[in-house]
Design a protein around this motif. Structure first.
Motif, PDB file in Angstrom:
ATOM      1  N   ASP A  51     -37.530 -38.591 -10.093  1.00 20.93           N
ATOM      2  CA  ASP A  51     -36.221 -37.975  -9.923  1.00 20.93           C
ATOM      3  C   ASP A  51     -36.105 -36.644 -10.664  1.00 20.93           C
ATOM      4  N   VAL A  52     -36.960 -36.435 -11.654  1.00 21.84           N
ATOM      5  CA  VAL A  52     -36.879 -35.228 -12.473  1.00 21.84           C
ATOM      6  C   VAL A  52     -37.936 -34.208 -12.056  1.00 21.84           C
ATOM      7  N   GLN A  53     -38.706 -34.518 -11.009  1.00 21.92           N
ATOM      8  CA  GLN A  53     -39.780 -33.623 -10.572  1.00 21.92           C
ATOM      9  C   GLN A  53     -39.309 -32.188 -10.363  1.00 21.92           C
ATOM     10  N   VAL A  54     -40.117 -31.247 -10.832  1.00 19.87           N
ATOM     11  CA  VAL A  54     -39.808 -29.835 -10.588  1.00 19.87           C
ATOM     12  C   VAL A  54     -40.528 -29.373  -9.323  1.00 19.87           C
ATOM     13  N   LEU A  55     -40.237 -28.139  -8.891  1.00 24.74           N
ATOM     14  CA  LEU A  55     -40.739 -27.647  -7.606  1.00 24.74           C
ATOM     15  C   LEU A  55     -42.265 -27.664  -7.508  1.00 24.74           C
ATOM     16  N   THR A  56     -42.925 -27.224  -8.580  1.00 22.32           N
ATOM     17  CA  THR A  56     -44.382 -27.154  -8.496  1.00 22.32           C
ATOM     18  C   THR A  56     -44.979 -28.543  -8.266  1.00 22.32           C
ATOM     19  N   PHE A  86     -33.035 -27.805  -8.334  1.00 25.24           N
ATOM     20  CA  PHE A  86     -32.120 -27.952  -9.469  1.00 25.24           C
ATOM     21  C   PHE A  86     -32.869 -28.416 -10.718  1.00 25.24           C
ATOM     22  N   ASN A  87     -33.834 -29.301 -10.536  1.00 25.59           N
ATOM     23  CA  ASN A  87     -34.622 -29.725 -11.694  1.00 25.59           C
ATOM     24  C   ASN A  87     -35.360 -28.541 -12.309  1.00 25.59           C
ATOM     25  N   SER A  88     -35.940 -27.709 -11.453  1.00 21.58           N
ATOM     26  CA  SER A  88     -36.662 -26.545 -11.954  1.00 21.58           C
ATOM     27  C   SER A  88     -35.725 -25.628 -12.738  1.00 21.58           C
ATOM     28  N   LEU A  89     -34.512 -25.434 -12.196  1.00 21.62           N
ATOM     29  CA  LEU A  89     -33.525 -24.607 -12.907  1.00 21.62           C
ATOM     30  C   LEU A  89     -33.190 -25.226 -14.255  1.00 21.62           C
ATOM     31  N   THR A  90     -32.945 -26.529 -14.235  1.00 19.60           N
ATOM     32  CA  THR A  90     -32.558 -27.219 -15.460  1.00 19.60           C
ATOM     33  C   THR A  90     -33.672 -27.170 -16.494  1.00 19.60           C
ATOM     34  N   VAL A  91     -34.906 -27.170 -16.030  1.00 12.72           N
ATOM     35  CA  VAL A  91     -36.016 -27.052 -16.973  1.00 12.72           C
ATOM     36  C   VAL A  91     -36.163 -25.601 -17.432  1.00 12.72           C
ATOM     37  N   ALA A  92     -36.126 -24.670 -16.463  1.00 14.26           N
ATOM     38  CA  ALA A  92     -36.554 -23.306 -16.775  1.00 14.26           C
ATOM     39  C   ALA A  92     -35.546 -22.528 -17.626  1.00 14.26           C
ATOM     40  N   ILE A  93     -34.255 -22.680 -17.366  1.00 17.38           N
ATOM     41  CA  ILE A  93     -33.298 -21.836 -18.096  1.00 17.38           C
ATOM     42  C   ILE A  93     -33.280 -22.160 -19.596  1.00 17.38           C
ATOM     43  N   PRO A  94     -33.045 -23.420 -19.983  1.00 20.92           N
ATOM     44  CA  PRO A  94     -33.104 -23.677 -21.427  1.00 20.92           C
ATOM     45  C   PRO A  94     -34.503 -23.446 -22.000  1.00 20.92           C
ATOM     46  N   ALA A  95     -35.553 -23.761 -21.233  1.00 21.07           N
ATOM     47  CA  ALA A  95     -36.908 -23.566 -21.762  1.00 21.07           C
ATOM     48  C   ALA A  95     -37.231 -22.087 -21.908  1.00 21.07           C
ATOM     49  N   ALA A 139     -38.266 -12.994 -22.267  1.00 19.81           N
ATOM     50  CA  ALA A 139     -37.573 -14.014 -21.473  1.00 19.81           C
ATOM     51  C   ALA A 139     -38.137 -14.068 -20.054  1.00 19.81           C
ATOM     52  N   ILE A 140     -38.405 -12.904 -19.458  1.00 18.24           N
ATOM     53  CA  ILE A 140     -38.951 -12.909 -18.094  1.00 18.24           C
ATOM     54  C   ILE A 140     -40.336 -13.548 -18.092  1.00 18.24           C
ATOM     55  N   PHE A 141     -41.108 -13.156 -19.070  1.00 18.52           N
ATOM     56  CA  PHE A 141     -42.450 -13.710 -19.233  1.00 18.52           C
ATOM     57  C   PHE A 141     -42.393 -15.233 -19.301  1.00 18.52           C
ATOM     58  N   GLN A 142     -41.556 -15.730 -20.195  1.00 21.49           N
ATOM     59  CA  GLN A 142     -41.447 -17.168 -20.422  1.00 21.49           C
ATOM     60  C   GLN A 142     -40.881 -17.866 -19.186  1.00 21.49           C
ATOM     61  N   TYR A 143     -39.886 -17.225 -18.546  1.00 24.05           N
ATOM     62  CA  TYR A 143     -39.276 -17.838 -17.370  1.00 24.05           C
ATOM     63  C   TYR A 143     -40.316 -18.029 -16.269  1.00 24.05           C
ATOM     64  N   LEU A 144     -41.095 -16.981 -15.986  1.00 24.86           N
ATOM     65  CA  LEU A 144     -42.111 -17.096 -14.942  1.00 24.86           C
ATOM     66  C   LEU A 144     -43.122 -18.171 -15.313  1.00 24.86           C
ATOM     67  N   TRP A 145     -43.472 -18.199 -16.577  1.00 25.23           N
ATOM     68  CA  TRP A 145     -44.447 -19.177 -17.048  1.00 25.23           C
ATOM     69  C   TRP A 145     -43.932 -20.597 -16.850  1.00 25.23           C
ATOM     70  N   VAL A 146     -42.688 -20.837 -17.242  1.00 27.17           N
ATOM     71  CA  VAL A 146     -42.130 -22.190 -17.165  1.00 27.17           C
ATOM     72  C   VAL A 146     -41.910 -22.592 -15.710  1.00 27.17           C
ATOM     73  N   TRP A 147     -41.325 -21.697 -14.945  1.00 26.55           N
ATOM     74  CA  TRP A 147     -41.019 -22.021 -13.546  1.00 26.55           C
ATOM     75  C   TRP A 147     -42.305 -22.333 -12.777  1.00 26.55           C
ATOM     76  N   ASN A 148     -43.367 -21.611 -13.059  1.00 25.17           N
ATOM     77  CA  ASN A 148     -44.609 -21.780 -12.326  1.00 25.17           C
ATOM     78  C   ASN A 148     -45.527 -22.819 -12.935  1.00 25.17           C
ATOM     79  N   ASP A 149     -45.141 -23.362 -14.083  1.00 29.19           N
ATOM     80  CA  ASP A 149     -46.006 -24.322 -14.765  1.00 29.19           C
ATOM     81  C   ASP A 149     -46.153 -25.603 -13.954  1.00 29.19           C
TER      82      ASP A 149
END
Lengths: 368, 373
Positions: free
Chosen positions: A313-318, A162-171, A290-300
């Motif tokens: 508590d805010v840790q993302v998946l990576t 959920f943290n990753s989603l919360t970071v990645a979608i707006p980012a 958007a896809i480019f940025q999404y992959l970049w943010v999610w995998n960052d």
């Protein structure tokens, strides 16, 4: 002439085999690592620790068919079992012959003799428990080989997901929106400083983001923004904007001019033209970026590590996954499942929207 | 055209209406602006302090972040539309490009200057030390090792990625299962470097020689009669190569996609003509294909080199920079965030920046050559 034709036909066929052969080989090498991970994530803890994942395929393995106590033999001399003879040391390793293997299990005094046969077998004892344990934040119990029960803390990948989603979608959405406004401004408006500002954008295309981490972290600490979602959205926005503006400018400035002119004639304002006309027309370019940025943010990993590293508590998946590599690097049943949880969404997005992604890559491929 | 006609039906702006309604419009715009700010501020406080379930926070945060930015643009636009016509036309462009430029300047342009300034100060950013940090960076043993490793990364990693990408693009172009092959090679692009680290750690996993090997590489080595090895830690300096493999695996797909598109752009008549004249396939590739796709080769190589220059995650996850595998970016992290040596950390970041300046100049030159801006 006919011979020559046949000759060239054969060489075409030969090169066809060569081309496809090499390609298949490369594809296998490229796919096997991920495949092994995926398979392992469904195997039981004991299976993973005692056998390679490739044992899910049919293979030959020694299987015990009979066992008995060695009885009254002198283990110091050469012994004979099942018509095979050897010393104690040799039997400890296993003596093969007559289609069987005879092995002495245990020590000289209390050991036993195993008769093993080589049979075709597969190890297909699959489970979803790894995923359940990795996702949940609750404790669970595992039965250890010696029969005792051990309690383990779940890895709470759910939370991190959920943290990753919360970071990645707006980012992803925020930079696309801001960049689209800017791209429209650069493409269709004339104002003082236009060229200088765009040159700045081009210059910043390749600036490594490491240069920004230190000063921005100081600002965040001063503003008490560190560890908030807003902080990391803005950071990803800042680092993604040069490429976003550049790509979207290229697209928006190439839209036919007369569409806009006739809209102006009819008295539409820039804002209305942008939201009602340009945004819908630019969907392909927006989607690519958007896809480019999404992959970049999610995998960052780096940006998350620095701007939200202090708040578990805010840790993302990576981050969660990298922590797990450090703290329980031998628990492959959990690591493989965790890794796949972190990869599932980007892989799905990638497979579904590959076409857009490739278009984005082709349009411009320099990111700082 | 249809769409443009439809737009005409709406009033373009508030100020073109009568006097009374203009005041109402202005009032509404200002109220809307104030309400927006208040709502966003409350949202910020909620997100910062809330202990609601994770999925609730996720939804609210996404709505707040995405909706907030859109609302700010909308509110700002309606405020600007209350201005007199002339002023409005002067201000409006800055509404469009302003936010983007403000963020760019805050997040990238100014930090360059600020990091440069920090790089001239000592480890606590108190005293001015001139170029001492730069001297340290280029003389300390651990930095020289990082530079050496990074050079190997670029020479081996970037070159292999480009060559494999090119090879696959050429092969796929002549194959019947082109799309499948390209998808498979391209797939690792979607995997994070942390995830890739886990994947390859599993392949490099080493077990005691007496036990069955569960890592693929050691299983193969043992099956061929060798001894299991700790690939990423013990066999220095060769362990670096086993980390580099991961990045080759990750970014060959990127190179392939760009090359593939470029190859498709080579006119087939030219290739056919050359073949008719008796050119061998090798000659066709080096004499005709390569010169035509040269710009792509340059773009791909630059991108891959820059990417490899800043390599961080893979090393961090696989070895944490131990066993002689540190690179520039991991040293940056170590110096700044572990050793708290702000001066040296900033200097290392500057080194990364200096390394990409040639590319920056090239980009600017390309841009200037483009007419019609």
């Amino acid at each position: 002439m006919a011979a020559k034709m046949a000759d060239s036909k054969r060489s075409v066929m030969l090169s066809d085999i060569l081309v496809n052969g090499v390609l298949v080989l490369i594809c296998l090498v490229w796919t096997i690592p991920t495949f092994g991970l995926l398979v392992s994530s469904f195997r039981t803890r004991d299976d993973i620790q005692t056998s390679g994942w490739w044992t899910i395929f049919p293979h030959r393995e020694w299987r015990v068919t009979e066992e008995y106590p060695p009885g009254d033999v002198d283990s110091r001399a050469v012994m004979t079992f099942e018509g095979l003879s050897g010393t104690f040391e040799e039997f400890r390793e296993g003596v093969e012959g007559n289609g069987v293997r005879v092995q002495w299990i245990g020590n000289r005094r209390t050991g036993r003799i195993e008769i093993q046969e080589r049979v075709w077998t597969t190890r297909t004892d699959f489970t979803l428990a790894n995923y359940a344990n990795v996702l949940s934040g609750k404790t669970y119990e595992i039965r250890q080989p010696n029969g005792s029960i051990k309690t383990e803390q779940g890895d709470n990948f759910n939370n991190a997901f959920f943290n990753s989603l919360t970071v990645a979608i707006p980012a992803t959405v925020i930079p696309v929106l801001i960049a689209a406004f800017a791209a429209y401004g650069f493409a269709w408006m004339r104002f003082p400083g236009r060229k200088a500002l765009f040159i700045l954008v081009v210059a910043l295309l390749v600036v490594p983001l490491q240069i920004a981490l230190v000063p921005i972290l100081r600002d965040y600490v001063a503003l008490q923004l560190n560890g908030t979602f807003l902080a990391i959205w803005l950071a990803h926005t800042g680092f993604g904007l040069p490429l976003a503006i550049y790509l979207l400018y290229n697209y928006i400035s190439s839209l036919p001019r007369d569409i806009l002119e006739s809209a102006f004639m009819d008295g539409a304002s820039h804002f209305v033209i942008f939201t009602r006309l340009i945004l819908p027309l630019s969907v392909p370019a927006l989607a690519s970026f958007a896809i480019f940025q999404y992959l970049w943010v999610w995998n960052d990993y780096l940006v998350a590590l620095i701007f939200i590293g202090s708040k578990p508590d805010v840790q993302v998946l990576t981050m969660r996954l990298a922590d797990m590599v450090g703290s329980r690097g031998a628990d492959w049943h959990l690591l493989t499942a965790g890794a796949f949880v972190s990869m599932a969404l980007p892989l799905a997005v990638f497979l579904l929207l590959q076409r857009f992604f490739v278009r984005g890559l082709l349009a411009g491929s320099v990111k700082g | 055209m249809q769409q443009a006609k439809k737009l005409a039906g709406q009033p373009a702006s508030g100020s073109s209406n009568g006097g009374g309604s203009a005041i109402v419009q202005t009032f509404l715009s200002i109220t809307a602006a104030i309400v927006t700010f208040l709502v966003l501020w409350q949202g910020f406080l909620f997100l910062r302090d809330s202990t609601a379930p994770k999925w609730v926070i996720a939804i609210i945060a996404i709505l707040w972040g995405v909706g907030g930015v859109a609302a700010l643009y909308f509110v700002a636009n309606s405020l600007i539309e209350q201005l007199p016509l002339k002023l409005r036309d002067a201000v409006l462009p800055y509404l469009f490009v302003g936010p983007a430029m403000a963020i760019l300047i805050w997040y990238l342009a100014l930090p360059t200057v600020r990091t440069f300034w920090f790089s001239l100060l000592d480890r606590n950013s108190v005293n001015f030390v001139g170029l001492q940090n730069y001297i340290d960076v280029f003389s300390e043993r651990f930095m020289l090792e990082a530079f050496r490793n990074n050079l190997v990364w670029i020479v081996v990693g970037a070159t292999s990625s480009v060559l494999i990408g090119l090879l696959v693009a050429i092969l796929a172009d002549r194959s019947r299962f082109e799309n499948l092959a390209k998808s498979l090679i391209f797939l690792p692009m979607a995997i994070s470097m942390v995830g890739a680290g886990v994947i390859w750690n599993f392949i490099y996993e080493v077990r005691d020689a007496a036990d069955p090997q569960i890592g693929l590489l050691n299983a193969i080595v043992v099956a061929l009669g060798g001894q299991p090895q700790a690939w990423t830690s013990l066999i220095q300096p060769w362990n670096n190569l086993f980390l580099i493999v991961i990045v080759i695996w990750l970014q060959s797909g990127f190179a392939m996609v760009l090359f593939s598109a470029a190859i498709k752009g080579v006119p087939s008549e030219v290739l056919e003509a050359a073949r008719m004249d008796g050119a061998t396939e090798v000659q066709v590739f080096f004499r005709i294909m390569l010169p035509i796709i040269r710009p792509t080769v340059i773009t791909v190589s630059t991108t891959v080199v820059i990417f490899t220059l800043k390599i961080f995650d893979v090393v961090m996850v696989m070895t944490g920079g131990q066993f002689g595998t540190d690179v520039i970016a991991t040293q940056f992290y170590r110096q700044y965030f572990s050793n708290r040596n702000f001066g040296l950390g900033s200097t290392i970041a500057m080194v990364l920046l200096i390394a990409v300046i040639p590319v920056m100049i090239y980009n600017l030159r390309q841009f200037r050559e483009r007419e019609a801006f």
